[in-house]
Design a protein around this motif. Structure first.
Motif, mmCIF file in Angstrom:
data_model
loop_
_atom_site.group_PDB
_atom_site.id
_atom_site.type_symbol
_atom_site.label_atom_id
_atom_site.label_comp_id
_atom_site.label_asym_id
_atom_site.label_seq_id
_atom_site.Cartn_x
_atom_site.Cartn_y
_atom_site.Cartn_z
ATOM 1 N N ALA A 1 -3.444 -5.230 -3.120
ATOM 2 C CA ALA A 1 -3.039 -3.951 -2.534
ATOM 3 C C ALA A 1 -2.424 -3.015 -3.564
ATOM 4 C CB ALA A 1 -2.059 -4.198 -1.380
ATOM 5 N N LEU B 1 0.826 -1.208 0.000
ATOM 6 C CA LEU B 1 0.000 0.000 0.000
ATOM 7 C C LEU B 1 0.862 1.259 0.000
ATOM 8 C CD1 LEU B 1 -2.841 -1.088 2.464
ATOM 9 C CD2 LEU B 1 -3.093 -0.592 0.015
ATOM 10 N N VAL C 1 -4.683 4.987 4.314
ATOM 11 C CA VAL C 1 -3.999 3.713 4.081
ATOM 12 C C VAL C 1 -4.532 2.649 5.035
ATOM 13 C CG1 VAL C 1 -1.782 2.514 4.199
ATOM 14 C CG2 VAL C 1 -1.919 4.754 3.125
ATOM 15 N N GLU D 1 -7.830 1.423 3.797
ATOM 16 C CA GLU D 1 -7.647 0.520 2.656
ATOM 17 C C GLU D 1 -7.193 -0.853 3.125
ATOM 18 O OE1 GLU D 1 -5.795 1.744 -1.096
ATOM 19 O OE2 GLU D 1 -5.592 3.747 -0.229
ATOM 20 N N CYS D 2 -6.294 -0.847 4.106
ATOM 21 C CA CYS D 2 -5.784 -2.105 4.642
ATOM 22 C C CYS D 2 -6.921 -2.895 5.287
ATOM 23 C CB CYS D 2 -4.674 -1.826 5.648
ATOM 24 S SG CYS D 2 -3.901 -3.307 6.314
ATOM 25 N N LYS E 1 -3.668 -2.580 -6.412
ATOM 26 C CA LYS E 1 -4.787 -2.208 -7.279
ATOM 27 C C LYS E 1 -4.514 -2.581 -8.737
ATOM 28 C CE LYS E 1 -6.897 1.384 -4.452
ATOM 29 N NZ LYS E 1 -7.406 2.773 -4.385
ATOM 30 N N GLU F 1 -12.807 -6.299 -8.834
ATOM 31 C CA GLU F 1 -11.795 -5.299 -8.485
ATOM 32 C C GLU F 1 -10.736 -5.139 -9.568
ATOM 33 O OE1 GLU F 1 -12.028 -3.639 -5.502
ATOM 34 O OE2 GLU F 1 -13.882 -4.767 -5.167
#
Length: 546
Positions: free
Chosen positions: A167, A116, A128, A131-132, A169, A200
């Motif tokens: 992570a 990340l 962050v 997101e984690c 993306k 995703e």
């Protein structure tokens, strides 16, 4: 199966990934040859094929770990052939590995924070962390977020591997044999995870030997064989193909005939040795084949016995209570798809992997905990998958390594016997071992195993990556050795050739023996094809003796 080269990106969109003329050579070995395909946006592509087909080489080239010898890779219309692996990751290509590679002494959460922050070094810490947390929830790792990665069971490690890739993306996610080592219940969870993460990404490539994962996740499947595209199309059609089943069962070579004989001879670097000449070589093999120690008129004793053997790699459970025996002078095959546990079994017999339970006996002696060199001293030789030729040694030096403790006169007798079996090795005796073709290197590996004058040889995947006519020659040599009295344990994917050679066969699936019998009985068993390319949900099977 006819390859549908027109099967392109979905709905007429420009492809996310396009591969053209991709080739990778290692000396005389061609791992991938002139491969071309495309992946459309929103598509999930399965890549399957027997061991040695070139799948791992392909994903390494797509990810940037390997540079192709020839060809081009385009990602979103951009040529990334010469782009580094790190740059490809920044562009949006993420991947997992067959064996999970987390930072073992970091927690699960810390393992996710690394990619990340690598993606956004100056990102807001709170963002962050959010997101984690989302990744932990998506991959069902919230309850182990504070665990060290080394303490995770295998399925959780595989989930972490996927989470680390997500992570970044990625637009393209490549999953490399994520089903390996998992039991059916865990496969169910893995399939559900793939379905959850699919939205995703713009596309997914699944390289897999667990065909149920491909069947239930992939809209399209490509089959590789000998480094080339063998079939490409809708998954249901590909997996229903008799031709695809044939490359798993090893019967495809019978359909191909001898048209490619000239090319295979070129791969071997010489004219094929006539079968009659190989048969004549069986005379005088006493110097490299130790005769069975069986009194005249008595039944052959059991030379090797495995009883309830379990083994694996760390958290990965591979073998689940295998039991079988090999009699002196007998040829026995251990057959199964890639990932079934065959090579793990070879290493257990060699002593390089210790069983977690069960026992092994050789000629009555318990070898379960014995060191590998002591096992070799008893008379078990290994012809290992991958050949393992010493690159700095000549052909003859590679051979002599296995006979370094015998008198010079006996060394010469053994060399002469190997050279009679494989005359091309005599011609190349002063040449570096790895400078030869793949077929010649395999002959060298077989010859080296014989130089110790073994009582039993484990031949592990000797057909791997070789042209069919070269494999025919190798199997003719094995038949000569069998008739000379050598006890053979053949570990193979190639069912048809193996059953032509051996007395008895055992089919291994998911680390269990699921079918046993004589070569004729196994060949004629109605469930044989399904054990290789099953038609649906792969429930655990009881062992069947026929």
């Amino acid at each position: 199966m006819t390859v549908d080269s027109s099967f392109k990106a979905m709905d007429g969109q420009a492809p996310l990934l396009q591969v053209a003329g991709l080739t990778k050579r290692y000396g005389g070995v061609v791992a991938v040859n002139d491969l071309g395909f495309s992946l459309g946006k929103g598509q999930i592509l399965g890549v399957i094929g027997p061991n040695g087909a070139g799948k791992s080489t392909l994903i390494s080239m797509l990810g940037g770990a390997l540079q192709p010898t020839e060809g081009n890779i385009f990602f979103n219309g951009r040529n990334i052939t010469a782009t580094s692996a790190a740059s490809r990751a920044r562009l949006g290509i993420g991947r997992t590995y067959q064996i999970p590679r987390p930072f073992l002494d970091m927690t699960v959460e810390e393992n996710l924070l690394v990619p990340l922050y690598a993606r956004s070094p100056f990102a807001n810490r709170k963002i962050v962390r959010l997101e984690c947390r989302a990744l932990l929830e998506k991959t069902n790792l919230v309850d182990v977020a504070d665990w060290r990665a080394r303490d995770l069971p295998l399925l959780r490690r595989k989930r972490l591997e996927v989470a680390r890739a997500l992570a970044l993306k990625p637009q393209l996610l490549m999953l490399d044999e994520v089903g390996g080592g998992l039991v059916d219940r865990e496969i169910d969870e893995l399939i559900e995870l793939v379905r959850q993460v699919a939205p995703e990404t713009d596309g997914i490539i699944i390289i897999e030997h667990v065909l149920r994962v491909v069947r239930e996740c992939c809209s399209t499947t490509m089959v590789m064989n000998f480094g080339e595209k063998f079939a490409y199309g809708p998954t249901e059609d590909v997996l229903a193909s008799d031709d695809v089943a044939a490359i798993y069962l090893g019967s495809a070579h019978k359909k191909q005939g001898r048209a490619e004989g000239a090319n295979a001879a070129a791969q071997a670097g010489a004219e094929p040795v006539p079968d009659a000449a190989l048969s004549q070589a069986s005379h005088g093999l006493d110097s490299i084949v130790a005769p069975p120690r069986t009194p005249s008129g008595e039944a052959a004793p059991e030379l090797l016995r495995l009883e309830d053997v379990c083994a694996g790699y760390g958290q990965a459970r591979v073998l689940h209570g295998l039991s079988f025996g090999v009699k002196a002078g007998q040829a026995v095959a251990i057959l199964g798809c890639n990932g079934a546990g065959k090579s793990t079994l070879s290493q257990v017999i060699a002593g390089t992997i210790k069983p977690t339970s069960g026992s092994l006996r050789f000629d009555g002696a318990d070898i379960t905990s014995m060191a590998p060199h002591r096992i070799a001293d008893l008379g078990i030789a290994q012809c290992l998958e991958g050949r393992r030729i010493f690159p700095t040694l000549s052909v003859e030096e590679n051979l002599l390594l296995a006979a370094r403790r015998v008198a010079p006169k006996e060394q010469k007798e053994r060399l002469d016997a190997v050279y009679r079996l494989f005359p091309i090795l005599a011609e190349r005796r002063g040449q570096a071992g790895t400078s030869m073709s793949g077929g010649q290197q395999q002959m060298l590996a077989i010859g080296r195993a014989l130089m110790s004058r073994p009582r039993l040889v484990v031949f592990d995947e000797i057909s791997l990556g070789l042209a069919p006519v070269i494999v025919d020659r190798l199997y003719t040599a094995l038949d000569v050795l069998r008739k000379a009295g050598l006890t053979i344990l053949l570990v193979e994917q190639d069912v048809e050739r193996s059953l032509d050679l051996v007395d008895t066969a055992h089919i291994v699936s998911h680390g269990n023996i699921v079918l046993s019998g004589s070569a004729v009985e196994v060949r004629n068993h109605p469930g044989l094809k399904d054990l290789y390319v099953g038609a649906g949900h792969e429930e655990p099977r009881e062992s069947v003796c026929v």
